[in-house]
Design a protein around this motif. Sequence first.
Motif, PDB file in Angstrom:
ATOM      1  N   TYR A 145      10.278-113.225  11.555  1.00 37.93           N
ATOM      2  CA  TYR A 145      11.171-114.047  12.371  1.00 37.93           C
ATOM      3  C   TYR A 145      11.614-115.312  11.645  1.00 37.93           C
ATOM      4  O   TYR A 145      12.646-115.887  11.975  1.00 37.93           O
ATOM      5  CB  TYR A 145      10.491-114.434  13.687  1.00 37.93           C
ATOM      6  CG  TYR A 145      10.321-113.285  14.653  1.00 37.93           C
ATOM      7  CD1 TYR A 145      11.409-112.759  15.327  1.00 37.93           C
ATOM      8  CD2 TYR A 145       9.071-112.726  14.880  1.00 37.93           C
ATOM      9  CE1 TYR A 145      11.257-111.707  16.214  1.00 37.93           C
ATOM     10  CE2 TYR A 145       8.897-111.669  15.758  1.00 37.93           C
ATOM     11  CZ  TYR A 145       9.994-111.160  16.432  1.00 37.93           C
ATOM     12  OH  TYR A 145       9.838-110.103  17.296  1.00 37.93           O
ATOM     13  N   LEU A 146      10.791-115.763  10.688  1.00 38.47           N
ATOM     14  CA  LEU A 146      11.104-116.998   9.957  1.00 38.47           C
ATOM     15  C   LEU A 146      11.263-116.719   8.472  1.00 38.47           C
ATOM     16  O   LEU A 146      10.444-116.015   7.868  1.00 38.47           O
ATOM     17  CB  LEU A 146       9.989-118.035  10.136  1.00 38.47           C
ATOM     18  CG  LEU A 146       9.882-118.783  11.462  1.00 38.47           C
ATOM     19  CD1 LEU A 146       8.773-119.813  11.374  1.00 38.47           C
ATOM     20  CD2 LEU A 146      11.197-119.435  11.845  1.00 38.47           C
ATOM     21  N   ALA A 147      12.299-117.299   7.880  1.00 42.05           N
ATOM     22  CA  ALA A 147      12.474-117.252   6.430  1.00 42.05           C
ATOM     23  C   ALA A 147      11.465-118.211   5.788  1.00 42.05           C
ATOM     24  O   ALA A 147      10.892-119.067   6.473  1.00 42.05           O
ATOM     25  CB  ALA A 147      13.902-117.654   6.064  1.00 42.05           C
ATOM     26  N   VAL A 163      15.533-115.903  11.001  1.00 42.05           N
ATOM     27  CA  VAL A 163      16.194-114.764  10.371  1.00 42.05           C
ATOM     28  C   VAL A 163      16.566-113.765  11.464  1.00 42.05           C
ATOM     29  O   VAL A 163      15.923-113.711  12.521  1.00 42.05           O
ATOM     30  CB  VAL A 163      15.290-114.081   9.329  1.00 42.05           C
ATOM     31  CG1 VAL A 163      14.949-115.032   8.210  1.00 42.05           C
ATOM     32  CG2 VAL A 163      14.014-113.545   9.973  1.00 42.05           C
ATOM     33  N   GLU A 164      17.595-113.013  11.219  1.00 41.63           N
ATOM     34  CA  GLU A 164      17.954-111.954  12.152  1.00 41.63           C
ATOM     35  C   GLU A 164      16.874-110.880  12.089  1.00 41.63           C
ATOM     36  O   GLU A 164      16.507-110.409  11.025  1.00 41.63           O
ATOM     37  CB  GLU A 164      19.315-111.361  11.795  1.00 41.63           C
ATOM     38  CG  GLU A 164      20.479-112.310  12.032  1.00 41.63           C
ATOM     39  CD  GLU A 164      21.823-111.627  11.831  1.00 41.63           C
ATOM     40  OE1 GLU A 164      21.834-110.373  11.757  1.00 41.63           O
ATOM     41  OE2 GLU A 164      22.827-112.333  11.738  1.00 41.63           O
ATOM     42  N   ALA A 179       8.329-126.758   8.763  1.00 35.81           N
ATOM     43  CA  ALA A 179       9.787-126.881   8.676  1.00 35.81           C
ATOM     44  C   ALA A 179      10.459-126.405   9.961  1.00 35.81           C
ATOM     45  O   ALA A 179      11.412-127.034  10.457  1.00 35.81           O
ATOM     46  CB  ALA A 179      10.307-126.084   7.486  1.00 35.81           C
ATOM     47  N   TYR A 180       9.953-125.324  10.530  1.00 42.04           N
ATOM     48  CA  TYR A 180      10.553-124.800  11.766  1.00 42.04           C
ATOM     49  C   TYR A 180      10.372-125.784  12.920  1.00 42.04           C
ATOM     50  O   TYR A 180      11.331-126.111  13.634  1.00 42.04           O
ATOM     51  CB  TYR A 180       9.927-123.455  12.134  1.00 42.04           C
ATOM     52  CG  TYR A 180      10.319-122.995  13.521  1.00 42.04           C
ATOM     53  CD1 TYR A 180      11.577-122.451  13.769  1.00 42.04           C
ATOM     54  CD2 TYR A 180       9.443-123.145  14.598  1.00 42.04           C
ATOM     55  CE1 TYR A 180      11.951-122.059  15.042  1.00 42.04           C
ATOM     56  CE2 TYR A 180       9.809-122.759  15.873  1.00 42.04           C
ATOM     57  CZ  TYR A 180      11.059-122.218  16.095  1.00 42.04           C
ATOM     58  OH  TYR A 180      11.436-121.846  17.361  1.00 42.04           O
ATOM     59  N   ASP A 213       4.382-115.549   8.077  1.00 42.14           N
ATOM     60  CA  ASP A 213       5.315-115.961   9.120  1.00 42.14           C
ATOM     61  C   ASP A 213       4.509-116.188  10.397  1.00 42.14           C
ATOM     62  O   ASP A 213       4.113-115.233  11.066  1.00 42.14           O
ATOM     63  CB  ASP A 213       6.372-114.872   9.337  1.00 42.14           C
ATOM     64  CG  ASP A 213       7.362-115.200  10.438  1.00 42.14           C
ATOM     65  OD1 ASP A 213       7.096-116.120  11.252  1.00 42.14           O
ATOM     66  OD2 ASP A 213       8.412-114.530  10.511  1.00 42.14           O
ATOM     67  N   PRO A 214       4.223-117.440  10.752  1.00 46.08           N
ATOM     68  CA  PRO A 214       3.372-117.711  11.912  1.00 46.08           C
ATOM     69  C   PRO A 214       3.920-117.137  13.215  1.00 46.08           C
ATOM     70  O   PRO A 214       3.143-116.672  14.055  1.00 46.08           O
ATOM     71  CB  PRO A 214       3.311-119.245  11.958  1.00 46.08           C
ATOM     72  CG  PRO A 214       3.566-119.665  10.540  1.00 46.08           C
ATOM     73  CD  PRO A 214       4.567-118.684  10.025  1.00 46.08           C
TER      74      PRO A 214
END
Length: 371
Positions: free
Chosen positions: A24-26, A32-33, A300-301, A237-238
């Motif tokens: 889900y996370l780059a 991310v799609e 960062a997210y 990716d948490p």
Amino acid sequence: MTTVETNAAASYQRFMPADHPVQYLAPDGTDVESAARYARTSDDRLLEMYRSMVHGRRFDQQATALTKQGRLAVYPSARGQEACQIAAALCLGPQDWMFPTYRDSMALAARGVNQVELLGMLAGYWHCGYDPKQYHVAPQCTPLATQLLHATGFAYAEAKQGRDTVALAFCGDGATSEGDFHEALNFAAVFRAPVIFLVQNNGFAISVPLARQSAAPSLAHKGVGYGIGSEQVDGNDPIAMMSVMDEAVNYVRAERGPVIVEAHTYRMDAHTNADDATRYRKADEVEGWLARDPLSRLDAYLGGAGLLTDELRTEITVSADADAAELRAGMNVEQSVDPEDLFRFVYSTPTPALLDQREQIAAEIAAGELS
């Protein structure tokens, strides 16, 4: 296709992992799609996860430092695997149990295990420094894959007694090459034991790369042949880790059988402080994974979403440092050990050989040969 063939194909697909790890996370913390079907976890839980990951990394750093100070005989760092371990700990209910390996100390700390007690085994003053029943955490297991059988048997017994208990068994990619891994998966599948097998695939079984261990499309695919629900996920990716693990727990708790989750991650540091990782992996490989750091990704997210301010980040860091100071102080207290404990808890009725060994040690201590 006939009806039988259609049903067989549908059943087969039900156990198939995604073609690519769920993400889900780059690496830079942006969305991310994703075609993944898993519900994304809430922001509140992600903040809780971030706090636990910061504390986990600080614990890992402190434990590594303790080896250099002679307080630990050895320590297997899990830096870089925070998302895997913290998601695993946070997805469980209080009635559930964890069956960890020697590298899963951050998961134990997130579960609430006293950190000084947690390091008792690695300090060499006790077989297992904490009370497993208090925390619902089995002793950390050093032999590869043996804890998978423990978890499976425990989960099966709990189900037979009508208890709502999920067992979560940790292992690494190296453990999937052991016979115990396959025996555990087969038994769990046949008897529908409520157990989750979490494989933290960090690319190496000490120095042996994954390519020399398995030719399967993924380690998650190993569950398909046993009829086990299978998935692979970006272990750094948490959001993906929490979402997949939440679904795995719900799946198992609904009595649909066991699950295997392969988390693709990386061990940033050497196998242990006694290992020289430069002998079997190159610096640019490590640098590539450092850019995918799970803690930086979540930071960062959350920062980009306005959920993590500088003040809150500082507060969490200060709290983690305080925990590390408490751990350091606790580990600097000399522990009282009794040589009799080597023999006291082996058998309820000691064997003749054990009694002979105890008498030999007692005689050597009395003669001043041991101190």
